[in-house]
Motif scaffolding. Structure first.
Motif, mmCIF file in Angstrom:
data_model
loop_
_atom_site.group_PDB
_atom_site.id
_atom_site.type_symbol
_atom_site.label_atom_id
_atom_site.label_comp_id
_atom_site.label_asym_id
_atom_site.label_seq_id
_atom_site.Cartn_x
_atom_site.Cartn_y
_atom_site.Cartn_z
ATOM 1 N N ASN A 14 0.831 -1.205 0.000
ATOM 2 C CA ASN A 14 0.000 0.000 0.000
ATOM 3 C C ASN A 14 0.865 1.254 0.000
ATOM 4 O OD1 ASN A 14 -2.457 -1.358 0.006
ATOM 5 N ND2 ASN A 14 -2.592 -1.380 2.231
ATOM 6 N N LEU A 15 1.917 1.231 0.797
ATOM 7 C CA LEU A 15 2.820 2.381 0.865
ATOM 8 C C LEU A 15 3.429 2.654 -0.508
ATOM 9 C CD1 LEU A 15 4.251 4.573 2.484
ATOM 10 C CD2 LEU A 15 5.973 2.876 3.122
ATOM 11 N N THR A 83 -8.327 3.202 5.731
ATOM 12 C CA THR A 83 -8.306 1.973 6.538
ATOM 13 C C THR A 83 -9.019 0.825 5.846
ATOM 14 O OG1 THR A 83 -8.799 1.029 8.707
ATOM 15 C CG2 THR A 83 -10.389 2.621 7.840
ATOM 16 N N ALA A 84 -8.543 -0.370 6.122
ATOM 17 C CA ALA A 84 -9.173 -1.573 5.578
ATOM 18 C C ALA A 84 -10.246 -2.094 6.520
ATOM 19 C CB ALA A 84 -8.124 -2.664 5.351
ATOM 20 N N TYR A 85 -10.245 -1.620 7.744
ATOM 21 C CA TYR A 85 -11.155 -2.136 8.753
ATOM 22 C C TYR A 85 -12.239 -1.118 9.063
ATOM 23 C CZ TYR A 85 -7.313 -5.361 9.175
ATOM 24 O OH TYR A 85 -6.331 -6.267 8.895
ATOM 25 N N VAL A 107 -8.981 1.080 -2.131
ATOM 26 C CA VAL A 107 -9.307 2.405 -2.651
ATOM 27 C C VAL A 107 -9.023 2.421 -4.145
ATOM 28 C CG1 VAL A 107 -8.636 4.831 -2.551
ATOM 29 C CG2 VAL A 107 -8.698 3.485 -0.470
ATOM 30 N N SER A 108 -9.953 2.959 -4.921
ATOM 31 C CA SER A 108 -9.675 3.109 -6.353
ATOM 32 C C SER A 108 -8.691 4.256 -6.533
ATOM 33 C CB SER A 108 -10.956 3.379 -7.144
ATOM 34 O OG SER A 108 -11.338 4.729 -7.054
ATOM 35 N N LEU A 113 -6.935 9.881 -5.575
ATOM 36 C CA LEU A 113 -6.403 11.152 -6.060
ATOM 37 C C LEU A 113 -7.410 12.289 -5.885
ATOM 38 C CD1 LEU A 113 -4.482 10.088 -9.292
ATOM 39 C CD2 LEU A 113 -3.514 11.097 -7.207
ATOM 40 N N GLU A 114 -8.671 12.007 -6.142
ATOM 41 C CA GLU A 114 -9.715 13.021 -5.960
ATOM 42 C C GLU A 114 -9.765 13.475 -4.494
ATOM 43 O OE1 GLU A 114 -13.352 11.321 -7.403
ATOM 44 O OE2 GLU A 114 -12.660 11.362 -9.491
#
Length: 121
Positions: A14-15, A83-85, A107-108, A113-114
């Motif tokens: 993710n990072l 967060t995923a949770y 996250v898309s 970015l938006e």
């Protein structure tokens, strides 16, 4: 001058994704994998935005957001929580802690970015 974004995220994939995506859109990015170092890094890097994972080892992202809000140097820096949770009431708790934005993983790319641009342009 490009906007500076600090990403507090313990998941290496993710990072890397967030870092590569933001750099490709002309942001200067600093990653922090250990939340215990986040406040000190934020003071040194002086970001325009902090992207904060909530589920971190050793310290909660919510606790870090609250600590930033109480710190005179860091309180003006907006935080976007990711967060995923995402459980019932989590978004409300995170926003009450002081986050300006909230996204749940996965996250898309466009939505991410938006959300960043909505906070710091």
């Amino acid at each position: 001058m490009s906007k500076k974004v600090m990403i507090v995220e313990d998941n290496e994939l993710n990072l890397k994704l967030f870092t590569d995506l933001l750099r490709a859109h002309q942001f200067t990015v600093e990653g922090v994998r250990d939340g215990r170092l986040a406040l000190e890094q934020a003071r040194m890097f002086a970001p325009d935005l902090v992207i904060m994972d909530i589920q971190l080892p050793h310290v909660s992202g919510i606790d870090l957001i609250e600590a930033m809000q109480k710190d005179p140097v860091l309180s003006a820096i907006p935080v976007m929580a990711v967060t995923a949770y995402a459980g019932k009431g989590d978004e409300e708790r995170i926003l009450q802690a002081g986050a300006r934005g909230y996204l749940s993983k996965p996250v898309s790319v466009m939505k991410f970015l938006e959300a960043v641009r909505a906070i710091i342009g």
